[in-house]
Design an enzyme around this catalytic site. Sequence first.
Site, PDB file in Angstrom:
ATOM      1  N   CYS A 144      39.247  44.430  37.936  1.00 32.04           N
ATOM      2  CA  CYS A 144      38.186  44.896  38.672  1.00 32.04           C
ATOM      3  C   CYS A 144      39.139  44.854  40.100  1.00 32.04           C
ATOM      4  CB  CYS A 144      37.800  42.700  39.316  1.00 32.04           C
ATOM      5  SG  CYS A 144      39.007  41.576  38.604  1.00 32.04           S
ATOM      6  N   ARG A 202      47.568  39.718  28.953  1.00 33.21           N
ATOM      7  CA  ARG A 202      47.916  38.260  29.399  1.00 33.21           C
ATOM      8  C   ARG A 202      48.839  37.452  28.722  1.00 33.21           C
ATOM      9  NH1 ARG A 202      41.222  37.096  30.472  1.00 33.21           N
ATOM     10  NH2 ARG A 202      41.056  38.540  31.822  1.00 33.21           N
ATOM     11  N   GLN A 243      38.722  45.167  27.371  1.00 34.96           N
ATOM     12  CA  GLN A 243      37.424  44.719  27.082  1.00 34.96           C
ATOM     13  C   GLN A 243      36.345  46.174  27.563  1.00 34.96           C
ATOM     14  OE1 GLN A 243      38.932  42.949  30.659  1.00 34.96           O
ATOM     15  NE2 GLN A 243      38.739  40.961  29.851  1.00 34.96           N
ATOM     16  N   ASP A 285      34.597  46.212  29.812  1.00 37.86           N
ATOM     17  CA  ASP A 285      34.824  45.785  31.466  1.00 37.86           C
ATOM     18  C   ASP A 285      33.713  46.822  32.276  1.00 37.86           C
ATOM     19  OD1 ASP A 285      34.665  43.901  32.638  1.00 37.86           O
ATOM     20  OD2 ASP A 285      37.174  44.720  33.612  1.00 37.86           O
ATOM     21  N   HIS A 331      31.894  47.103  36.548  1.00 39.56           N
ATOM     22  CA  HIS A 331      32.603  46.379  37.707  1.00 39.56           C
ATOM     23  C   HIS A 331      30.677  47.218  38.344  1.00 39.56           C
ATOM     24  CE1 HIS A 331      35.717  44.916  36.614  1.00 39.56           C
ATOM     25  NE2 HIS A 331      35.434  43.777  37.455  1.00 39.56           N
ATOM     26  N   LYS A 370      28.907  32.554  37.850  1.00 37.48           N
ATOM     27  CA  LYS A 370      29.067  33.552  37.380  1.00 37.48           C
ATOM     28  C   LYS A 370      27.735  33.232  36.108  1.00 37.48           C
ATOM     29  CE  LYS A 370      32.465  31.485  34.177  1.00 37.48           C
ATOM     30  NZ  LYS A 370      34.323  31.621  33.256  1.00 37.48           N
ATOM     31  N   HIS A 382      31.108  41.355  38.743  1.00 42.40           N
ATOM     32  CA  HIS A 382      31.436  41.427  37.531  1.00 42.40           C
ATOM     33  C   HIS A 382      31.396  41.461  36.067  1.00 42.40           C
ATOM     34  CE1 HIS A 382      35.426  40.574  40.082  1.00 42.40           C
ATOM     35  NE2 HIS A 382      33.947  40.304  40.705  1.00 42.40           N
TER      36      HIS A 382
END
Length: 660
Positions: free
Chosen positions: A348, A377, A395, A397, A399, A479, A525
């Site tokens: 992000c 991670r 991911q 992912d 945004h 979320k 997100h």
Amino acid sequence: MIKVTFPDGAVREYAKGTTGTTVVEGISKSLAKKTVAMRWNGVLSDLADPLEGDGTLQFVLRDDEAALELIRHDAAHVLAEAVQELWPGTQVTIGPVIENGFYYDFHRETPFTEDELREIEAKMAEIVDRGAVFTKEVWDREEAKKVFAAKGEHFKVELIDAIPEDQDVKIYKQGQWFDLCRGPHMRSTKDVGKAFKLTKVAGAYWRGDSNNPVLSRIYGTAWASKEQLDQYLHMIEEAEKRDHRKIGQEMDLYHFQPEAQGSVFWHPNGYVMYNQMETYIRRRLNGAGYREIKTPQLLDNKLWEKSGHWGKFRENMFVVPDETPTTEGDQPEISPDANFLALKPMNCPAHVQVFNQGIKSYRDLPLRLAEFGCCHRNEAHGALHGLMRVRQMTQDDAHIFCRTDQIQSETEAFCSLLDSVYEDMGFTEVKILLATRPDVRAGEDAVWDLAEKSLGDALRATGRDFEIAEGEGAFYGPKLEFHLKDAIGRSWQCGTLQLDFVMPERLDASYIAEDGSRQRPVMLHRAILGSLERFIGILIENYAGRMPLWLAPTQVVVATIVSDADGYAQEVVHQLAARGIRAELDTRNESISYKVREHSVGRVPFIYVVGRREAEEKTVAIRQLGSQGQTVKPLHEAIETLASDVTPPDLKRKISLAAE
């Protein structure tokens, strides 16, 4: 007198100090037999607790879902009593309820073994039959420490010391046996029932600290009925058969090794599946108006500090000092005040940097930026679990930067896209949770009020049912969590949509509004699969390795019966490949039964068997995975049918629409 309000709105008066037991027995003897606890002013409590003021009262029946936690909690106490009866001198420590069961940690010289579990179960059943009543007492703190110390229960003494001074020291008794416990409990050990089973033994450090003594942890499961227990044990048995680690080895998909803890080595078969998944979701994102970007792996700690991640996630980041280069051959110098670089644990902050390049107008919004972002991670070694919990992940992912008036339409569009993707993957049952502000969070309460209302209103507008998950939101915003159910009833949280007013402020994102003013965008997100690694693991277990044809690494193996058919088999493979079908050739000097068995273990969906007759007649004998027999078809017909079947579901829809 006190006033007690019941769920149906009825209000009755009772003497102050009347217990829940007295109340329920006064209403109905049959109801009293089924009731095991109560909710007094919304708090789960012992039925024997006195009611000291006005309030609301709801009875908890044994077959209520709320009672399941109590059944497991009480089963843990029964387990502890059974162990101490069988092996006096064993120290009990803690025994919490966990998902689908409970555990209790014990300290004794010799760790428990799996063979001893059945003996403990028998003693537990005996204790249940005794029906000893659970009674609560509040003890003086120092007196409690003396009692446990005299029994040699040194861990309990330490636990009492950890209880805050303003909290009571509660002791629960069941017959002559007692334990330190916050409660609540059901009426007696008989309420536990016999639908329990001890499942395994493991080692555990006291309080999770490797410097502390090693304890022996006994896990168990408990349910309201034998039928529920049997269903759960069947699911566990099925889960073991479907374990993606076992199937991944049989299908030669990937491996892990100590030199790269938590990072996947994808083999050719597995990487085919990985690429198919990535290509599929990329098509879906492109079709939904997302623009794909790529951002750096290493980012300076100053950016992570600014975004708020450094304070929240620092311990889960892989961090290296930003070393100063020196002359060739010398070691780099590290300045005492050097900056640090972190491998990104999420994408992000980097996406905000892309948004911030150039001036954005309200006409540019919504701007949907997607990335197949590789994140790292620093998960603990003990937490790693095949593809399900890794250190390096990719991911799906994205945004979405939008205006406040676009939150609803973007939420609806995302939910529709997610539903379609999950349906393509074979998941039709999806549960939605709205997770609200956690205790530790960024942003003012007023911002959270706005964010939670906006996301809740947007979700309600879609007409979807959802539940509230109090305190489970991200640290920067509420979320939505999307939990899908697999073939054996397990729930997996994969998709998420997080509404964020905080990070655009922290990272100075802005756009020019219609009136010429500078405004902050809202940041959504979102992910559908979550991580490709984990979602592939879920798919493997959901399908027990028998993947949908479009995802199968090898879709067809062409296997020969005799060497005379080798040339024809090669021709078949070429024709299959020309139609975009992933095919392999097996001309080994092995029996056809051996070949079929081997490729079945590898979960190959189709085997085309060819011999002299098939070569002469230009046919193939088709064996489908899971089927005992075979069918013979002309080669061209078999290829045409298969070419349609191997098409990914989203492309099938496009073809179907074009044909209309």
